[in-house]
Design a protein around this motif. Structure first.
Motif, PDB file in Angstrom:
ATOM      1  N   ILE A 180     -34.684   4.828 -11.280  1.00  0.00           N
ATOM      2  CA  ILE A 180     -33.884   4.210 -12.331  1.00  0.00           C
ATOM      3  C   ILE A 180     -32.401   4.262 -12.008  1.00  0.00           C
ATOM      4  CG2 ILE A 180     -33.687   6.365 -13.634  1.00  0.00           C
ATOM      5  CD1 ILE A 180     -34.040   2.772 -15.042  1.00  0.00           C
ATOM      6  N   LEU A 181     -31.982   5.241 -11.192  1.00  0.00           N
ATOM      7  CA  LEU A 181     -30.568   5.332 -10.831  1.00  0.00           C
ATOM      8  C   LEU A 181     -30.127   4.137  -9.987  1.00  0.00           C
ATOM      9  CD1 LEU A 181     -30.380   9.130  -9.970  1.00  0.00           C
ATOM     10  CD2 LEU A 181     -29.682   8.002 -12.084  1.00  0.00           C
ATOM     11  N   SER A 182     -31.040   3.604  -9.180  1.00  0.00           N
ATOM     12  CA  SER A 182     -30.700   2.396  -8.418  1.00  0.00           C
ATOM     13  C   SER A 182     -30.628   1.184  -9.333  1.00  0.00           C
ATOM     14  CB  SER A 182     -31.725   2.174  -7.308  1.00  0.00           C
ATOM     15  OG  SER A 182     -32.993   1.871  -7.851  1.00  0.00           O
ATOM     16  N   LEU A 183     -31.495   1.122 -10.344  1.00  0.00           N
ATOM     17  CA  LEU A 183     -31.433   0.000 -11.283  1.00  0.00           C
ATOM     18  C   LEU A 183     -30.174   0.051 -12.128  1.00  0.00           C
ATOM     19  CD1 LEU A 183     -35.163  -0.128 -12.483  1.00  0.00           C
ATOM     20  CD2 LEU A 183     -34.053  -1.491 -10.713  1.00  0.00           C
ATOM     21  N   MET A 184     -29.641   1.246 -12.349  1.00  0.00           N
ATOM     22  CA  MET A 184     -28.396   1.365 -13.118  1.00  0.00           C
ATOM     23  C   MET A 184     -27.212   0.748 -12.386  1.00  0.00           C
ATOM     24  SD  MET A 184     -28.860   5.220 -14.622  1.00  0.00           S
ATOM     25  CE  MET A 184     -27.168   5.328 -15.186  1.00  0.00           C
ATOM     26  N   GLN A 185     -27.349   0.530 -11.085  1.00  0.00           N
ATOM     27  CA  GLN A 185     -26.254  -0.088 -10.330  1.00  0.00           C
ATOM     28  C   GLN A 185     -26.123  -1.574 -10.651  1.00  0.00           C
ATOM     29  OE1 GLN A 185     -24.488   2.315  -8.949  1.00  0.00           O
ATOM     30  NE2 GLN A 185     -26.212   3.565  -9.655  1.00  0.00           N
ATOM     31  N   MET A 186     -27.163  -2.175 -11.222  1.00  0.00           N
ATOM     32  CA  MET A 186     -27.069  -3.586 -11.592  1.00  0.00           C
ATOM     33  C   MET A 186     -26.014  -3.804 -12.680  1.00  0.00           C
ATOM     34  SD  MET A 186     -31.139  -4.453 -11.403  1.00  0.00           S
ATOM     35  CE  MET A 186     -30.971  -6.123 -12.011  1.00  0.00           C
ATOM     36  N   PRO A 187     -26.061  -3.080 -13.815  1.00  0.00           N
ATOM     37  CA  PRO A 187     -24.977  -3.272 -14.797  1.00  0.00           C
ATOM     38  C   PRO A 187     -23.628  -2.758 -14.299  1.00  0.00           C
ATOM     39  CG  PRO A 187     -26.476  -1.515 -15.497  1.00  0.00           C
ATOM     40  CD  PRO A 187     -27.127  -2.205 -14.354  1.00  0.00           C
ATOM     41  N   ARG A 188     -23.623  -1.705 -13.460  1.00  0.00           N
ATOM     42  CA  ARG A 188     -22.358  -1.195 -12.933  1.00  0.00           C
ATOM     43  C   ARG A 188     -21.656  -2.251 -12.092  1.00  0.00           C
ATOM     44  NH1 ARG A 188     -21.971   3.713  -9.555  1.00  0.00           N
ATOM     45  NH2 ARG A 188     -19.809   3.677 -10.255  1.00  0.00           N
ATOM     46  N   THR A 189     -22.393  -2.886 -11.196  1.00  0.00           N
ATOM     47  CA  THR A 189     -21.781  -3.908 -10.350  1.00  0.00           C
ATOM     48  C   THR A 189     -21.389  -5.141 -11.161  1.00  0.00           C
ATOM     49  OG1 THR A 189     -24.008  -4.699  -9.774  1.00  0.00           O
ATOM     50  CG2 THR A 189     -22.978  -3.128  -8.285  1.00  0.00           C
ATOM     51  N   THR A 190     -22.167  -5.444 -12.201  1.00  0.00           N
ATOM     52  CA  THR A 190     -21.816  -6.569 -13.069  1.00  0.00           C
ATOM     53  C   THR A 190     -20.490  -6.313 -13.774  1.00  0.00           C
ATOM     54  OG1 THR A 190     -24.159  -7.089 -13.423  1.00  0.00           O
ATOM     55  CG2 THR A 190     -22.590  -7.960 -15.023  1.00  0.00           C
ATOM     56  N   ILE A 191     -20.289  -5.090 -14.258  1.00  0.00           N
ATOM     57  CA  ILE A 191     -19.028  -4.738 -14.912  1.00  0.00           C
ATOM     58  C   ILE A 191     -17.876  -4.797 -13.912  1.00  0.00           C
ATOM     59  CG2 ILE A 191     -17.782  -2.855 -16.035  1.00  0.00           C
ATOM     60  CD1 ILE A 191     -20.465  -2.013 -17.274  1.00  0.00           C
ATOM     61  N   ALA A 192     -18.131  -4.350 -12.670  1.00  0.00           N
ATOM     62  CA  ALA A 192     -17.089  -4.408 -11.647  1.00  0.00           C
ATOM     63  C   ALA A 192     -16.655  -5.843 -11.379  1.00  0.00           C
ATOM     64  CB  ALA A 192     -17.594  -3.754 -10.357  1.00  0.00           C
ATOM     65  N   VAL A 193     -17.621  -6.761 -11.339  1.00  0.00           N
ATOM     66  CA  VAL A 193     -17.300  -8.180 -11.140  1.00  0.00           C
ATOM     67  C   VAL A 193     -16.479  -8.708 -12.310  1.00  0.00           C
ATOM     68  CG1 VAL A 193     -18.317 -10.481 -11.043  1.00  0.00           C
ATOM     69  CG2 VAL A 193     -19.262  -8.641  -9.632  1.00  0.00           C
ATOM     70  N   VAL A 217     -18.002  -1.113  -6.761  1.00  0.00           N
ATOM     71  CA  VAL A 217     -16.963  -0.728  -7.730  1.00  0.00           C
ATOM     72  C   VAL A 217     -15.646  -0.452  -7.012  1.00  0.00           C
ATOM     73  CG1 VAL A 217     -16.284   1.018  -9.412  1.00  0.00           C
ATOM     74  CG2 VAL A 217     -18.639   0.161  -9.390  1.00  0.00           C
ATOM     75  N   ALA A 218     -15.711   0.265  -5.875  1.00  0.00           N
ATOM     76  CA  ALA A 218     -14.491   0.549  -5.114  1.00  0.00           C
ATOM     77  C   ALA A 218     -13.847  -0.732  -4.594  1.00  0.00           C
ATOM     78  CB  ALA A 218     -14.822   1.491  -3.953  1.00  0.00           C
ATOM     79  N   ALA A 219     -14.669  -1.690  -4.141  1.00  0.00           N
ATOM     80  CA  ALA A 219     -14.131  -2.961  -3.658  1.00  0.00           C
ATOM     81  C   ALA A 219     -13.449  -3.735  -4.782  1.00  0.00           C
ATOM     82  CB  ALA A 219     -15.251  -3.793  -3.042  1.00  0.00           C
ATOM     83  N   ALA A 220     -14.047  -3.704  -5.981  1.00  0.00           N
ATOM     84  CA  ALA A 220     -13.444  -4.401  -7.120  1.00  0.00           C
ATOM     85  C   ALA A 220     -12.105  -3.779  -7.494  1.00  0.00           C
ATOM     86  CB  ALA A 220     -14.402  -4.369  -8.305  1.00  0.00           C
ATOM     87  N   LYS A 221     -12.036  -2.446  -7.527  1.00  0.00           N
ATOM     88  CA  LYS A 221     -10.780  -1.774  -7.868  1.00  0.00           C
ATOM     89  C   LYS A 221      -9.711  -2.048  -6.814  1.00  0.00           C
ATOM     90  CE  LYS A 221     -12.837   1.987 -10.560  1.00  0.00           C
ATOM     91  NZ  LYS A 221     -13.054   3.464 -10.649  1.00  0.00           N
ATOM     92  N   LEU A 222     -10.118  -2.065  -5.545  1.00  0.00           N
ATOM     93  CA  LEU A 222      -9.165  -2.347  -4.480  1.00  0.00           C
ATOM     94  C   LEU A 222      -8.617  -3.768  -4.588  1.00  0.00           C
ATOM     95  CD1 LEU A 222      -7.793  -1.392  -1.862  1.00  0.00           C
ATOM     96  CD2 LEU A 222      -9.788  -2.254  -0.616  1.00  0.00           C
ATOM     97  N   ALA A 223      -9.488  -4.715  -4.911  1.00  0.00           N
ATOM     98  CA  ALA A 223      -9.050  -6.102  -5.069  1.00  0.00           C
ATOM     99  C   ALA A 223      -8.048  -6.225  -6.215  1.00  0.00           C
ATOM    100  CB  ALA A 223     -10.254  -7.008  -5.298  1.00  0.00           C
ATOM    101  N   ILE A 224      -8.303  -5.509  -7.300  1.00  0.00           N
ATOM    102  CA  ILE A 224      -7.389  -5.565  -8.451  1.00  0.00           C
ATOM    103  C   ILE A 224      -6.055  -4.927  -8.097  1.00  0.00           C
ATOM    104  CG2 ILE A 224      -7.046  -4.772 -10.814  1.00  0.00           C
ATOM    105  CD1 ILE A 224     -10.106  -4.982 -11.164  1.00  0.00           C
ATOM    106  N   ASP A 225      -6.088  -3.794  -7.411  1.00  0.00           N
ATOM    107  CA  ASP A 225      -4.845  -3.113  -7.033  1.00  0.00           C
ATOM    108  C   ASP A 225      -3.998  -3.977  -6.100  1.00  0.00           C
ATOM    109  OD1 ASP A 225      -5.572  -0.955  -8.557  1.00  0.00           O
ATOM    110  OD2 ASP A 225      -6.380   0.207  -6.881  1.00  0.00           O
ATOM    111  N   ARG A 226      -4.663  -4.678  -5.178  1.00  0.00           N
ATOM    112  CA  ARG A 226      -3.942  -5.504  -4.207  1.00  0.00           C
ATOM    113  C   ARG A 226      -3.742  -6.931  -4.697  1.00  0.00           C
ATOM    114  NH1 ARG A 226      -3.313  -3.753   0.958  1.00  0.00           N
ATOM    115  NH2 ARG A 226      -4.040  -1.647   1.375  1.00  0.00           N
ATOM    116  N   LYS A 227      -4.259  -7.234  -5.882  1.00  0.00           N
ATOM    117  CA  LYS A 227      -4.187  -8.586  -6.431  1.00  0.00           C
ATOM    118  C   LYS A 227      -4.707  -9.599  -5.413  1.00  0.00           C
ATOM    119  CE  LYS A 227      -0.352  -7.462  -9.489  1.00  0.00           C
ATOM    120  NZ  LYS A 227       1.038  -7.749  -9.902  1.00  0.00           N
ATOM    121  N   ALA A 228      -5.874  -9.249  -4.878  1.00  0.00           N
ATOM    122  CA  ALA A 228      -6.486 -10.057  -3.829  1.00  0.00           C
ATOM    123  C   ALA A 228      -7.873 -10.516  -4.272  1.00  0.00           C
ATOM    124  CB  ALA A 228      -6.601  -9.238  -2.538  1.00  0.00           C
TER     125      ALA A 228
END
Length: 327
Positions: A174-187, A146-157
């Motif tokens: 289950i908290l690790s499985l919740m990262q699957m939709p989180r990372t999908t949204i970040a993409v 998520v942090a990498a996605a936000k950084l890419a958007i901020d830098r337009k990179a």
């Protein structure tokens, strides 16, 4: 015999010098062909066997150095997630496993995020460390993506993710499985910003990582021989009770079946990424205004078809009248 050990041996040792200890990490055995490789040759060849071309796993720091221009980049400090939220314990406590992995790798978790230039193009890269608990994806890895996605958007990179993972981290349930939709949204955030999202698939890329952000790239580039899949081959064979084809779940097999776009040797990765980013990030803004592609000149409107005036009499009627007059 005392004079040999007490007198002669010290004289010989003093003459020729004491035997120096030889480090045990000078040679490495290739896991594929079992050839012995000198460590300097292996480093120069980017941890690729010069005999059989087998691509060994690469540390994320070395990975960054091979991808960024002149090996120059800046790492990003990632948010600190909750540690051991489930108070998990198997043979060891989860906190103890984390401490062991952290002391072994010198990293807080299985991902590092950095930004720099690739081929002169500002780029954000998130790389996994398989040496940290098998590169498993927990809350910290999700935060990193998520942090990498936000950084890419901020830098337009563009964003490049380099997974090397066994899947979701079981100690976080289950908290690790919740990262699957989180990372999908970040993409999806990166794509909605109109920025390229490239996935560099390395060995291995399996489990929940494959089932989420690793297979959502605009372009998928795989290293030669990388294992890419969801479940293990033995699990699949025992489930379907069939023998899998040769090379199943390898990068070349996936290329033949349309799952990846290209398979690239490690030494050619930076050149390939430079060329790809150059094509995807062509400048579209000039002097603050959108530079539109030159459109072809509009074709002149087609005139309505001219209908020929119908003759007063058809040829057959004219011939019949002439015959009647002659008669």
């Amino acid at each position: 015999m005392n004079w040999l050990t007490n007198y002669v041996r010290p004289k010989i040792q003093a003459l020729y010098g004491a035997r120096k200890d030889v480090p045990d990490n000078l040679w490495h055995k290739c896991p594929n062909c079992e050839a012995m490789l000198f460590h300097r040759d292996l480093e120069e060849n980017l941890h690729v066997c010069q005999h059989c071309g087998f691509h060994m796993r690469l540390d994320p720091v070395k990975r960054m150095q091979t991808l960024f221009d002149e090996g120059q980049y800046q790492t990003v400090e990632l948010p600190k997630p909750v540690v051991d939220p489930l108070k998990f314990r198997d043979q060891k406590r989860y906190t103890d496993r984390l401490k062991e992995a952290q002391s072994k790798t010198g990293r807080s978790d299985a991902i590092i995020v950095a930004h720099g230039e690739i081929g002169g193009q500002p780029t954000v890269v998130a790389a996994f460390d398989f040496g940290f608990m098998g590169g498993s994806m927990g809350i910290a890895v999700g935060e990193g993506i998520v942090a990498a996605a936000k950084l890419a958007i901020d830098r337009k990179a563009p964003l490049i993710v380099v997974p090397a993972s066994g899947g979701a981290r079981m100690q976080e349930g289950i908290l690790s499985l919740m990262q699957m939709p989180r990372t999908t949204i970040a993409v999806e955030m990166v794509k909605e910003a109109g920025l390229p999202y490239i996935v560099l698939l390395t060995d291995p890329t399996t489990g929940g990582v494959t089932a989420s952000f690793a297979m959502l790239g605009d372009i998928h580039i795989a290293e030669k021989g990388a294992q890419i899949g969801f479940a293990g081959a033995r699990v699949i064979e025992s489930t379907i009770r069939e023998t899998l084809p040769e090379g199943f779940q390898r990068a070349e097999y996936l290329l033949e079946h349309g799952m990846v776009d290209m398979v690239v040797h490690r030494r050619d990765l930076r050149a390939t990424l430079t060329r790809t980013l150059g094509l995807l990030m062509r400048p579209t803004v000039l002097d603050g205004e959108l530079e539109l592609a030159e459109r072809p000149a509009a074709a002149p409107e087609m005139a309505a078809p001219v209908q020929a005036e119908a003759p007063d009499e058809t040829p057959s009627q004219q011939g019949a009248d002439e015959l009647a007059e002659r008669a």
